[in-house]
Design a protein around this motif. Structure first.
Motif, PDB file in Angstrom:
ATOM      1  N   HIS A  53       0.842  -1.200   0.000  1.00 47.32           N
ATOM      2  CA  HIS A  53       0.000   0.000   0.000  1.00 47.32           C
ATOM      3  C   HIS A  53       0.875   1.247   0.000  1.00 47.32           C
ATOM      4  O   HIS A  53       0.620   2.197  -0.731  1.00 47.32           O
ATOM      5  CB  HIS A  53      -0.922   0.014   1.225  1.00 47.32           C
ATOM      6  CG  HIS A  53      -2.233  -0.640   0.990  1.00 47.32           C
ATOM      7  ND1 HIS A  53      -3.232  -0.074   0.254  1.00 47.32           N
ATOM      8  CD2 HIS A  53      -2.708  -1.838   1.397  1.00 47.32           C
ATOM      9  CE1 HIS A  53      -4.272  -0.882   0.224  1.00 47.32           C
ATOM     10  NE2 HIS A  53      -3.973  -1.968   0.913  1.00 47.32           N
ATOM     11  N   SER A  56       2.493   1.916  -3.342  1.00 45.96           N
ATOM     12  CA  SER A  56       1.564   2.313  -4.398  1.00 45.96           C
ATOM     13  C   SER A  56       1.025   3.727  -4.217  1.00 45.96           C
ATOM     14  O   SER A  56       0.333   4.232  -5.098  1.00 45.96           O
ATOM     15  CB  SER A  56       0.400   1.329  -4.483  1.00 45.96           C
ATOM     16  OG  SER A  56      -0.399   1.418  -3.326  1.00 45.96           O
ATOM     17  N   THR A  57       1.346   4.362  -3.114  1.00 46.07           N
ATOM     18  CA  THR A  57       0.810   5.707  -2.844  1.00 46.07           C
ATOM     19  C   THR A  57       1.902   6.734  -2.626  1.00 46.07           C
ATOM     20  O   THR A  57       1.682   7.715  -1.928  1.00 46.07           O
ATOM     21  CB  THR A  57      -0.111   5.679  -1.618  1.00 46.07           C
ATOM     22  OG1 THR A  57       0.634   5.224  -0.484  1.00 46.07           O
ATOM     23  CG2 THR A  57      -1.317   4.788  -1.840  1.00 46.07           C
ATOM     24  N   ARG A  59       4.042   9.906  -2.823  1.00 46.43           N
ATOM     25  CA  ARG A  59       3.786  11.284  -3.213  1.00 46.43           C
ATOM     26  C   ARG A  59       5.029  12.090  -2.890  1.00 46.43           C
ATOM     27  O   ARG A  59       5.811  11.702  -2.020  1.00 46.43           O
ATOM     28  CB  ARG A  59       2.592  11.841  -2.439  1.00 46.43           C
ATOM     29  CG  ARG A  59       1.288  11.208  -2.793  1.00 46.43           C
ATOM     30  CD  ARG A  59       0.134  11.863  -2.011  1.00 46.43           C
ATOM     31  NE  ARG A  59      -1.008  10.988  -2.052  1.00 46.43           N
ATOM     32  CZ  ARG A  59      -1.315  10.102  -1.117  1.00 46.43           C
ATOM     33  NH1 ARG A  59      -0.582   9.977  -0.057  1.00 46.43           N
ATOM     34  NH2 ARG A  59      -2.375   9.340  -1.245  1.00 46.43           N
TER      35      ARG A  59
END
Length: 156
Positions: A53, A56-57, A59
């Motif tokens: 998770h 995949s995120t 930023r």
């Protein structure tokens, strides 16, 4: 709530698959080892899922921010581990009371099927299904979960 349900279902199916796969048949029964193996595997699965998770995120942000996000993602995976506790508790009781392996394995699978029935029924009720339909969906979910656990046990 979605993460709680996802982790609960995932952990319950994982515990079922492990109990079925660890069923030794001819070798000496080691319920404490099996319980430890279920917890280590659940912990590893939770870490892997939380890390996936996190990856995949990504930023833009500081390194500290990314580490903080990783910690939050990992902490969100606690339902996977907690969902294995009923199976681990049953295995621990089997060790304390010296219960034979086959009945413990079948009991764990029945316990987890009942839990999957509850998870499925709860999810259906939350989605707005009527009670009868929700229970039928819960039964279907429990069946699917046990089929997944059986498939995992067969490929061990």
């Amino acid at each position: 709530m979605r993460n709680l349900m996802f982790g609960g279902v995932y952990g319950t199916i994982l515990a079922s698959a492990l109990v079925a796969a660890l069923h030794s048949g001819q070798q000496a029964y080691t319920p404490y080892y099996d319980a430890a193996w279920v917890m280590v595997t659940a912990g590893t699965a939770a870490l892997a899922h939380g890390y996936a998770h996190h990856m995949s995120t990504h930023r833009p942000g500081s390194g500290l921010h990314r580490w903080r996000q990783l910690v939050w993602e990992l902490m969100d995976e606690w339902p996977v581990i907690v969902a294995c506790w009923p199976t681990v508790g049953l295995l621990a009781l089997a060790g304390v009371f010296d219960w034979p392996e086959a009945p413990v394995t079948y009991s764990a699978l029945l316990l987890n099927a009942a839990l999957l029935l509850c998870w499925g029924t709860f999810a259906a009720l939350r989605a707005g299904y009527r009670r009868r339909s929700a229970v039928l969906l819960g039964m279907a979910d429990a069946t699917i979960g046990l089929l997944i656990a059986a498939a995992n046990a067969v490929i061990k």
